[in-house]
Design a protein around this motif. Structure first.
Motif, PDB file in Angstrom:
ATOM      1  N   PRO A   1       0.817  -1.220   0.000  1.00  0.00           N
ATOM      2  CA  PRO A   1       0.000   0.000   0.000  1.00  0.00           C
ATOM      3  C   PRO A   1       0.849   1.268   0.000  1.00  0.00           C
ATOM      4  CG  PRO A   1      -0.219  -1.151   2.103  1.00  0.00           C
ATOM      5  CD  PRO A   1       0.577  -2.023   1.200  1.00  0.00           C
ATOM      6  N   GLY A   2       2.028   1.224   0.636  1.00  0.00           N
ATOM      7  CA  GLY A   2       2.911   2.384   0.634  1.00  0.00           C
ATOM      8  C   GLY A   2       3.437   2.684  -0.758  1.00  0.00           C
TER       9      GLY A   2
ATOM     10  N   SER B   1       8.102  15.310   2.877  1.00  0.00           N
ATOM     11  CA  SER B   1       8.273  15.152   4.304  1.00  0.00           C
ATOM     12  C   SER B   1       7.812  13.770   4.780  1.00  0.00           C
ATOM     13  CB  SER B   1       7.490  16.236   5.040  1.00  0.00           C
ATOM     14  OG  SER B   1       7.508  16.012   6.426  1.00  0.00           O
ATOM     15  N   MET B   2       6.695  13.307   4.249  1.00  0.00           N
ATOM     16  CA  MET B   2       6.153  12.015   4.668  1.00  0.00           C
ATOM     17  C   MET B   2       6.969  10.844   4.132  1.00  0.00           C
ATOM     18  SD  MET B   2       2.069  12.586   4.344  1.00  0.00           S
ATOM     19  CE  MET B   2       1.651  10.940   4.828  1.00  0.00           C
ATOM     20  N   PHE B   3       7.500  10.962   2.923  1.00  0.00           N
ATOM     21  CA  PHE B   3       8.185   9.851   2.269  1.00  0.00           C
ATOM     22  C   PHE B   3       9.681  10.108   2.115  1.00  0.00           C
ATOM     23  CE2 PHE B   3       3.855   8.892   1.160  1.00  0.00           C
ATOM     24  CZ  PHE B   3       3.832   7.514   1.126  1.00  0.00           C
ATOM     25  N   ARG B   4      10.289  10.844   3.057  1.00  0.00           N
ATOM     26  CA  ARG B   4      11.682  11.224   2.886  1.00  0.00           C
ATOM     27  C   ARG B   4      12.621  10.018   2.859  1.00  0.00           C
ATOM     28  NH1 ARG B   4       9.892  13.079   7.590  1.00  0.00           N
ATOM     29  NH2 ARG B   4      10.680  12.152   9.493  1.00  0.00           N
TER      30      ARG B   4
ATOM     31  N   TYR C   1      16.161   6.578  -0.388  1.00  0.00           N
ATOM     32  CA  TYR C   1      16.625   5.266  -0.834  1.00  0.00           C
ATOM     33  C   TYR C   1      16.518   5.143  -2.351  1.00  0.00           C
ATOM     34  CZ  TYR C   1      16.717   0.271  -1.646  1.00  0.00           C
ATOM     35  OH  TYR C   1      17.007  -0.974  -2.142  1.00  0.00           O
ATOM     36  N   LEU C   2      15.367   5.534  -2.917  1.00  0.00           N
ATOM     37  CA  LEU C   2      15.191   5.444  -4.369  1.00  0.00           C
ATOM     38  C   LEU C   2      16.164   6.356  -5.102  1.00  0.00           C
ATOM     39  CD1 LEU C   2      11.302   5.278  -4.613  1.00  0.00           C
ATOM     40  CD2 LEU C   2      12.929   3.425  -5.024  1.00  0.00           C
ATOM     41  N   TRP C   3      16.435   7.537  -4.560  1.00  0.00           N
ATOM     42  CA  TRP C   3      17.401   8.442  -5.172  1.00  0.00           C
ATOM     43  C   TRP C   3      18.806   7.820  -5.151  1.00  0.00           C
ATOM     44  CZ3 TRP C   3      17.421  12.426  -8.286  1.00  0.00           C
ATOM     45  CH2 TRP C   3      18.588  13.156  -8.433  1.00  0.00           C
ATOM     46  N   GLY C   4      19.151   7.211  -4.048  1.00  0.00           N
ATOM     47  CA  GLY C   4      20.447   6.541  -3.958  1.00  0.00           C
ATOM     48  C   GLY C   4      20.571   5.403  -4.952  1.00  0.00           C
TER      49      GLY C   4
END
Length: 84
Positions: free
Chosen positions: A29-30, A62-65, A70-73
């Motif tokens: 769901p996330g 802010s909620m999904f920082r 992680y995805l950016w990395g």
């Protein structure tokens, strides 16, 4: 109230509900909320202007920082180390 605000409110309530789940049950769901958010932010910006759209973007980041970090990395080739 406009449709974008109603959908945004539903999204926030859904995100709150997902946050209450055990961690192993948050992934599916996330991920769905993570994928839907940009479309919703654009919709809010389209209906209400740039400033509300930017505020919605700030709330989303802010909620999904941590997942976004992680995805950016992963996208830049740094892998797991950049998420910590």
């Amino acid at each position: 109230m406009s449709l974008s605000i109603i959908l945004g409110t539903a999204w926030v309530l859904a995100a709150t509900g997902v946050a209450l789940l055990p961690l192993r049950r948050q992934y599916a769901p996330g991920l769905a909320l993570l994928i839907l958010a940009p479309m919703l932010i654009l919709f809010i910006g389209y209906e209400h202007g740039v400033l509300p759209g930017l505020l919605a973007l700030a709330a989303f980041v802010s909620m999904f920082r941590n997942p976004l970090r992680y995805l950016w990395g992963r996208a830049t080739g740094r892998g797991r180390e950049s998420a910590e």
